[in-house]
Design a protein around this motif. Structure first.
Motif, short mmCIF file in Angstrom:
data_model
loop_
_atom_site.label_atom_id
_atom_site.label_comp_id
_atom_site.label_asym_id
_atom_site.label_seq_id
_atom_site.Cartn_x
_atom_site.Cartn_y
_atom_site.Cartn_z
N ASP A 82 75.37 12.93 46.50
CA ASP A 82 76.48 13.74 46.52
C ASP A 82 77.69 12.58 47.02
OD1 ASP A 82 75.52 15.92 45.01
OD2 ASP A 82 74.96 16.73 46.92
N ASN A 83 77.22 12.13 48.11
CA ASN A 83 78.23 11.33 48.99
C ASN A 83 77.56 9.99 49.28
OD1 ASN A 83 80.33 10.70 50.50
ND2 ASN A 83 80.11 12.44 52.01
N PRO A 84 77.71 8.92 48.40
CA PRO A 84 77.40 7.63 48.62
C PRO A 84 78.12 6.98 49.55
CG PRO A 84 78.10 7.69 46.10
CD PRO A 84 78.34 9.21 46.79
N GLY A 85 79.32 7.49 49.67
CA GLY A 85 80.21 6.74 50.78
C GLY A 85 79.90 6.76 52.17
N LEU A 86 78.75 7.80 52.26
CA LEU A 86 78.26 8.06 53.58
C LEU A 86 77.76 6.32 54.30
CD1 LEU A 86 76.26 11.15 53.52
CD2 LEU A 86 78.39 10.71 55.05
N VAL A 87 77.31 5.55 53.26
CA VAL A 87 76.63 4.29 53.46
C VAL A 87 77.66 3.53 54.33
CG1 VAL A 87 75.59 2.38 52.54
CG2 VAL A 87 75.13 4.36 51.98
N ASN A 88 79.17 3.56 53.74
CA ASN A 88 80.00 2.98 54.28
C ASN A 88 80.65 3.46 55.67
OD1 ASN A 88 80.97 2.57 51.13
ND2 ASN A 88 80.71 0.75 52.05
N SER A 89 80.86 4.74 55.56
CA SER A 89 81.28 5.52 56.57
C SER A 89 80.30 5.47 57.93
CB SER A 89 81.95 6.87 56.46
OG SER A 89 80.86 7.70 55.85
N ALA A 90 79.05 5.74 57.82
CA ALA A 90 78.38 6.00 58.88
C ALA A 90 76.77 5.10 58.44
CB ALA A 90 77.93 7.42 59.22
N PRO A 91 76.80 3.92 58.37
CA PRO A 91 75.72 3.10 57.85
C PRO A 91 74.48 2.94 58.81
CG PRO A 91 77.48 1.59 58.75
CD PRO A 91 77.99 2.84 58.73
N THR A 92 74.76 3.28 59.90
CA THR A 92 73.46 3.56 61.07
C THR A 92 73.16 5.05 61.37
OG1 THR A 92 74.91 2.74 62.97
CG2 THR A 92 73.79 0.99 61.72
N GLY A 93 74.01 6.06 60.67
CA GLY A 93 73.66 7.04 60.98
C GLY A 93 73.65 8.12 59.76
N GLU A 94 74.43 8.96 59.49
CA GLU A 94 74.37 9.68 58.26
C GLU A 94 74.16 8.99 56.87
OE1 GLU A 94 77.97 11.89 58.16
OE2 GLU A 94 77.08 13.67 59.72
N GLY A 95 74.36 7.62 56.95
CA GLY A 95 73.93 7.05 55.58
C GLY A 95 72.82 6.24 55.49
N TRP A 96 71.98 6.69 56.10
CA TRP A 96 70.50 6.24 56.22
C TRP A 96 69.97 6.12 54.50
CZ3 TRP A 96 66.21 9.72 54.86
CH2 TRP A 96 66.73 10.83 55.29
N PHE A 97 68.84 5.74 54.41
CA PHE A 97 68.52 5.79 52.99
C PHE A 97 67.19 6.58 52.74
CE2 PHE A 97 71.41 2.41 52.31
CZ PHE A 97 71.88 2.51 51.23
N PHE A 98 66.06 6.22 53.59
CA PHE A 98 64.84 6.98 53.43
C PHE A 98 64.16 6.82 54.72
CE2 PHE A 98 64.61 2.32 52.06
CZ PHE A 98 63.17 1.94 52.86
N ARG A 99 62.93 7.84 54.66
CA ARG A 99 62.12 7.64 55.69
C ARG A 99 60.69 7.15 55.36
NH1 ARG A 99 64.10 10.89 59.85
NH2 ARG A 99 62.23 11.05 60.65
N ILE A 100 60.20 6.36 56.28
CA ILE A 100 58.81 5.82 55.78
C ILE A 100 57.94 6.00 56.86
CG2 ILE A 100 59.55 3.51 56.97
CD1 ILE A 100 57.96 2.14 54.96
N LYS A 101 56.61 6.27 56.73
CA LYS A 101 55.46 6.26 57.58
C LYS A 101 54.75 4.86 57.49
CE LYS A 101 51.34 8.72 59.17
NZ LYS A 101 51.58 8.49 60.44
N PRO A 102 55.19 4.00 58.50
CA PRO A 102 54.66 2.66 58.46
C PRO A 102 53.08 2.68 58.57
CG PRO A 102 56.62 2.81 60.07
CD PRO A 102 56.12 4.33 59.66
N ARG A 103 52.63 1.65 57.68
CA ARG A 103 51.10 1.63 57.90
C ARG A 103 50.50 1.24 59.36
NH1 ARG A 103 50.05 -2.29 53.14
NH2 ARG A 103 50.79 -0.38 51.98
#
Length: 124
Positions: A82-103
């Protein structure tokens, strides 16, 4: 963000217990310009380190987002739909992409710390 690690391809990964959150760096979002669309990975997907797992589109270009470590995608940031601009406004906060369970959480040690990443960016 001292536990945050960085990939050469400009993704950051921050451990949270036995999983981790992944996004792109401030430097990467600045280079992209205004983000207009994000294609996120499906939960349950097994990925290898360096594998393209998402796409971010800006007014300038489309760019792949890579998994910094091998593991299983366990969720993504639906708010970016809904708000891809979060990547610009909060790249290390609300603009995260995904969660991963590392091997293997130890794989995070193969990535750069913040000082090494900043030195890499400065050298580019």
């Amino acid at each position: 963000m001292s536990e945050t690690r960085f990939a050469a391809s400009h993704e950051w990964i921050r451990p949270e217990g036995e999983e981790a959150v992944v996004g792109i760096t401030s430097h990467a979002q600045e280079a992209l310009g205004d983000v207009v669309f994000v294609d996120l990975p499906e939960a349950g997907r097994e990925v290898e380190a360096g594998e393209s797992v998402a796409v971010v589109e800006s007014v300038k270009a489309a760019s792949d987002i890579y998994a910094p470590v091998a593991g299983t995608i366990i969720g993504n940031n639906e708010a970016l739909s809904d708000n891809p601009g979060l990547v610009n406004s909060a790249p290390t906060g609300e603009g995260w992409f995904f969660r991963i369970k590392p091997r293997d959480m130890g794989d995070l040690g193969n990535l750069m710390d913040e000082a090494a990443y900043e030195a890499k960016v400065a050298a580019e």
